[in-house]
Write a protein that holds these residues in place. Structure first.
Motif, PDB file in Angstrom:
ATOM      1  N   MET A 139       0.830  -1.195   0.000  1.00 17.67           N
ATOM      2  CA  MET A 139       0.000   0.000   0.000  1.00 17.67           C
ATOM      3  C   MET A 139       0.869   1.252   0.000  1.00 17.67           C
ATOM      4  SD  MET A 139      -2.845  -1.115   2.807  1.00 17.67           S
ATOM      5  CE  MET A 139      -3.686   0.468   2.698  1.00 17.67           C
ATOM      6  N   PRO A 140       0.422   2.332  -0.680  1.00 21.15           N
ATOM      7  CA  PRO A 140       1.206   3.573  -0.654  1.00 21.15           C
ATOM      8  C   PRO A 140       1.289   4.128   0.758  1.00 21.15           C
ATOM      9  CG  PRO A 140      -0.983   3.964  -1.580  1.00 21.15           C
ATOM     10  CD  PRO A 140      -0.820   2.475  -1.438  1.00 21.15           C
ATOM     11  N   ALA A 141       2.442   4.674   1.080  1.00 21.55           N
ATOM     12  CA  ALA A 141       2.636   5.226   2.426  1.00 21.55           C
ATOM     13  C   ALA A 141       1.714   6.417   2.653  1.00 21.55           C
ATOM     14  CB  ALA A 141       4.099   5.669   2.595  1.00 21.55           C
ATOM     15  N   ALA A 142       1.192   6.517   3.841  1.00 22.09           N
ATOM     16  CA  ALA A 142       0.335   7.649   4.189  1.00 22.09           C
ATOM     17  C   ALA A 142       1.174   8.921   4.252  1.00 22.09           C
ATOM     18  CB  ALA A 142      -0.340   7.403   5.531  1.00 22.09           C
ATOM     19  N   ARG A 143       0.626  10.011   3.765  1.00 22.56           N
ATOM     20  CA  ARG A 143       1.349  11.283   3.781  1.00 22.56           C
ATOM     21  C   ARG A 143       1.093  11.977   5.103  1.00 22.56           C
ATOM     22  NH1 ARG A 143      -1.107  14.040  -1.376  1.00 22.56           N
ATOM     23  NH2 ARG A 143      -2.959  13.288  -0.319  1.00 22.56           N
ATOM     24  N   SER A 144       2.184  12.232   5.836  1.00 23.21           N
ATOM     25  CA  SER A 144       2.008  12.870   7.140  1.00 23.21           C
ATOM     26  C   SER A 144       1.794  14.372   6.993  1.00 23.21           C
ATOM     27  CB  SER A 144       3.227  12.603   8.026  1.00 23.21           C
ATOM     28  OG  SER A 144       4.405  13.069   7.397  1.00 23.21           O
ATOM     29  N   ASP A 145       2.614  15.030   6.141  1.00 28.17           N
ATOM     30  CA  ASP A 145       2.523  16.468   6.004  1.00 28.17           C
ATOM     31  C   ASP A 145       1.372  16.878   5.089  1.00 28.17           C
ATOM     32  OD1 ASP A 145       6.100  17.195   6.083  1.00 28.17           O
ATOM     33  OD2 ASP A 145       4.651  16.789   7.660  1.00 28.17           O
ATOM     34  N   ASP A 146       1.098  16.068   4.077  1.00 28.82           N
ATOM     35  CA  ASP A 146       0.154  16.451   3.039  1.00 28.82           C
ATOM     36  C   ASP A 146      -1.055  15.538   3.062  1.00 28.82           C
ATOM     37  OD1 ASP A 146       0.361  16.895  -0.561  1.00 28.82           O
ATOM     38  OD2 ASP A 146      -0.759  18.006   0.935  1.00 28.82           O
ATOM     39  N   GLY A 198      -3.361  34.676  -9.113  1.00 29.02           N
ATOM     40  CA  GLY A 198      -1.991  34.411  -9.533  1.00 29.02           C
ATOM     41  C   GLY A 198      -1.069  34.023  -8.405  1.00 29.02           C
ATOM     42  N   ILE A 199      -1.633  33.484  -7.323  1.00 24.39           N
ATOM     43  CA  ILE A 199      -0.849  33.101  -6.153  1.00 24.39           C
ATOM     44  C   ILE A 199      -0.692  31.584  -6.120  1.00 24.39           C
ATOM     45  CG2 ILE A 199      -0.746  33.114  -3.627  1.00 24.39           C
ATOM     46  CD1 ILE A 199      -2.432  35.666  -3.682  1.00 24.39           C
ATOM     47  N   ASP A 200       0.536  31.109  -6.089  1.00 24.79           N
ATOM     48  CA  ASP A 200       0.814  29.675  -5.972  1.00 24.79           C
ATOM     49  C   ASP A 200       0.880  29.295  -4.501  1.00 24.79           C
ATOM     50  OD1 ASP A 200       1.025  29.340  -8.750  1.00 24.79           O
ATOM     51  OD2 ASP A 200       3.136  29.919  -8.731  1.00 24.79           O
ATOM     52  N   VAL A 201       0.152  28.245  -4.123  1.00 18.63           N
ATOM     53  CA  VAL A 201       0.112  27.791  -2.735  1.00 18.63           C
ATOM     54  C   VAL A 201       0.597  26.345  -2.678  1.00 18.63           C
ATOM     55  CG1 VAL A 201      -1.325  27.402  -0.705  1.00 18.63           C
ATOM     56  CG2 VAL A 201      -1.822  29.317  -2.231  1.00 18.63           C
ATOM     57  N   ALA A 202       1.472  26.049  -1.736  1.00 25.19           N
ATOM     58  CA  ALA A 202       1.984  24.688  -1.556  1.00 25.19           C
ATOM     59  C   ALA A 202       2.068  24.381  -0.068  1.00 25.19           C
ATOM     60  CB  ALA A 202       3.357  24.535  -2.207  1.00 25.19           C
ATOM     61  N   LEU A 203       1.761  23.137   0.269  1.00 22.48           N
ATOM     62  CA  LEU A 203       1.870  22.701   1.656  1.00 22.48           C
ATOM     63  C   LEU A 203       3.303  22.267   1.933  1.00 22.48           C
ATOM     64  CD1 LEU A 203       0.641  21.949   4.383  1.00 22.48           C
ATOM     65  CD2 LEU A 203      -0.064  19.766   3.381  1.00 22.48           C
ATOM     66  N   GLU A 204       3.963  22.973   2.866  1.00 22.67           N
ATOM     67  CA  GLU A 204       5.352  22.667   3.203  1.00 22.67           C
ATOM     68  C   GLU A 204       5.470  21.621   4.300  1.00 22.67           C
ATOM     69  OE1 GLU A 204       8.012  26.600   2.155  1.00 22.67           O
ATOM     70  OE2 GLU A 204       7.418  26.248   4.227  1.00 22.67           O
ATOM     71  N   GLY A 205       4.514  21.611   5.233  1.00 15.71           N
ATOM     72  CA  GLY A 205       4.624  20.673   6.346  1.00 15.71           C
ATOM     73  C   GLY A 205       3.675  21.050   7.465  1.00 15.71           C
ATOM     74  N   THR A 206       3.967  20.553   8.649  1.00 17.74           N
ATOM     75  CA  THR A 206       3.157  20.854   9.822  1.00 17.74           C
ATOM     76  C   THR A 206       4.044  21.420  10.918  1.00 17.74           C
ATOM     77  OG1 THR A 206       3.426  18.600  10.657  1.00 17.74           O
ATOM     78  CG2 THR A 206       1.478  19.044   9.305  1.00 17.74           C
ATOM     79  N   TYR A 224      -1.019  23.502   9.762  1.00 13.95           N
ATOM     80  CA  TYR A 224      -0.441  23.272   8.440  1.00 13.95           C
ATOM     81  C   TYR A 224       0.297  24.533   8.022  1.00 13.95           C
ATOM     82  CZ  TYR A 224      -3.682  19.326   8.134  1.00 13.95           C
ATOM     83  OH  TYR A 224      -4.380  18.167   8.368  1.00 13.95           O
ATOM     84  N   ARG A 225       1.528  24.368   7.545  1.00 18.43           N
ATOM     85  CA  ARG A 225       2.323  25.501   7.070  1.00 18.43           C
ATOM     86  C   ARG A 225       2.255  25.553   5.545  1.00 18.43           C
ATOM     87  NH1 ARG A 225       6.785  23.899   8.628  1.00 18.43           N
ATOM     88  NH2 ARG A 225       7.792  23.346   6.656  1.00 18.43           N
ATOM     89  N   LEU A 226       1.631  26.613   5.026  1.00 16.32           N
ATOM     90  CA  LEU A 226       1.479  26.794   3.591  1.00 16.32           C
ATOM     91  C   LEU A 226       2.469  27.837   3.096  1.00 16.32           C
ATOM     92  CD1 LEU A 226      -2.429  26.955   3.381  1.00 16.32           C
ATOM     93  CD2 LEU A 226      -0.962  24.956   2.989  1.00 16.32           C
ATOM     94  N   LYS A 247      -1.447  32.151  11.924  1.00 17.06           N
ATOM     95  CA  LYS A 247      -0.284  33.032  11.809  1.00 17.06           C
ATOM     96  C   LYS A 247       0.066  33.205  10.348  1.00 17.06           C
ATOM     97  CE  LYS A 247       3.961  31.527  12.874  1.00 17.06           C
ATOM     98  NZ  LYS A 247       5.209  31.185  13.620  1.00 17.06           N
ATOM     99  N   SER A 248       0.731  34.314  10.024  1.00 13.74           N
ATOM    100  CA  SER A 248       1.325  34.505   8.708  1.00 13.74           C
ATOM    101  C   SER A 248       2.639  35.246   8.893  1.00 13.74           C
ATOM    102  CB  SER A 248       0.393  35.296   7.781  1.00 13.74           C
ATOM    103  OG  SER A 248       0.234  36.622   8.239  1.00 13.74           O
ATOM    104  N   ASP A 249       3.444  35.295   7.838  1.00 10.11           N
ATOM    105  CA  ASP A 249       4.672  36.077   7.916  1.00 10.11           C
ATOM    106  C   ASP A 249       4.914  36.782   6.593  1.00 10.11           C
ATOM    107  OD1 ASP A 249       5.808  34.294   6.099  1.00 10.11           O
ATOM    108  OD2 ASP A 249       7.132  33.332   7.538  1.00 10.11           O
TER     109      ASP A 249
END
Length: 278
Positions: free
Chosen positions: A22-29, A145-153, A162-164, A187-189
């Motif tokens: 089975m595919p590994a579960a994604r912890s961050d995503d 026009g904003i690209d969003v990606a999940l970096e981790g937790t 979740y840190r985007l 939070k944001s930075d």
């Protein structure tokens, strides 16, 4: 008994084999970036509700370690797509920041009695254009026009988040932390410059979300450089959605005379927008 034991061993081996395929579960995503963004919009009242908000006005007070006194009254006026007007009163004198979508101006008291009106710096114009003043950068991010990606937790003040990572059209990179339980912004930075011009990261904390006519807005916003306890605290007392706004609200402030105050005037063309975001 030996036979039964062997059956348990064989079952365990078979289960291990199946799990290995089975595919590994994604912890961050584990939810996926777009699902987190969608749940954030829902938690804040829903995308449709926010799209109906064309303008907004906040009234409250500011507590700042750099201010001469506490509880400085302020008014923040916002209009799509990026128009802003921020007024704060200190020692019976008003400080104004205005952005009309293309240019910005700062009005401060001066020793001569006439207010000091200065244009925004290039960094301030860039920040104002990037602000996403009404609904923030996550809602309808692709259209903006904003690209969003999940970096981790991360843990933020004891909460799972979740840190985007956000890539804005200007090329600037920012981060937004979304609560893993209620999916509200935590939070944001953003990148900024310190008093001497050195690069710095400013973090913004969002607290005390309340419902205002169907959308949820943080009524306490704290901001300041990362790693310091000296934070500016914006406390909102009242929020008005879609207030009627005069077309000159976001025009360039002008000084009309020695005994007059700063007004919005002169240029009667329609205004073509914020230090913080809801």
């Amino acid at each position: 008994m030996k036979r039964i034991a062997w059956w348990w061993v064989l079952l365990a081996i078979a289960a291990a084999f199946v799990l290995a395929q089975m595919p590994a579960a994604r912890s961050d995503d584990r939810l996926g970036t777009e699902e987190i963004v969608a749940r954030n919009a829902e938690a804040r009242g829903g995308a449709d509700a926010w799209r109906k908000v064309m303008s907004m006005e906040w009234v409250g007070h500011v507590d700042s370690p750099n201010a001469p006194t506490s509880n400085l009254p302020f008014m923040l006026t916002l209009k799509r797509p990026d128009l802003t007007r921020f007024e704060v009163t200190a020692a019976n004198q008003m400080i104004v920041h205005v952005f009309d979508g293309k240019e910005g101006w700062k009005v401060r008291p001066s020793g001569s009695g006439a207010p000091d009106v200065r244009p925004y710096t290039s960094d301030e114009v860039k920040f104002a254009r990037d602000a996403q003043v009404i609904d923030g950068p996550l809602l309808d991010h692709a259209a903006k026009g904003i690209d969003v990606a999940l970096e981790g937790t991360d843990k933020v003040e004891g909460r799972d988040t979740y840190r985007l990572s956000l890539r804005l059209p200007s090329g600037a990179t920012r981060h937004v932390w979304v609560d893993a339980q209620n999916f509200l912004d935590v939070k944001s930075d953003r990148e900024a410059r310190g008093p001497s011009g050195q690069p710095a990261i400013v973090e913004v904390m969002y607290r005390d979300f309340r419902d205002v006519d169907g959308v949820r807005i943080p009524f306490v916003i704290e901001s300041g450089p990362v790693g310091t306890d000296r934070k500016d605290r914006l406390v909102i007392d009242k929020v008005t959605l879609n207030p009627p706004l005069d077309r000159l609200t976001f025009a360039k402030p002008v000084w009309q005379g020695r005994h007059a105050s700063v007004t919005i005037g002169a240029d009667t063309s329609p205004a073509s927008g914020s230090p913080v975001r809801p």
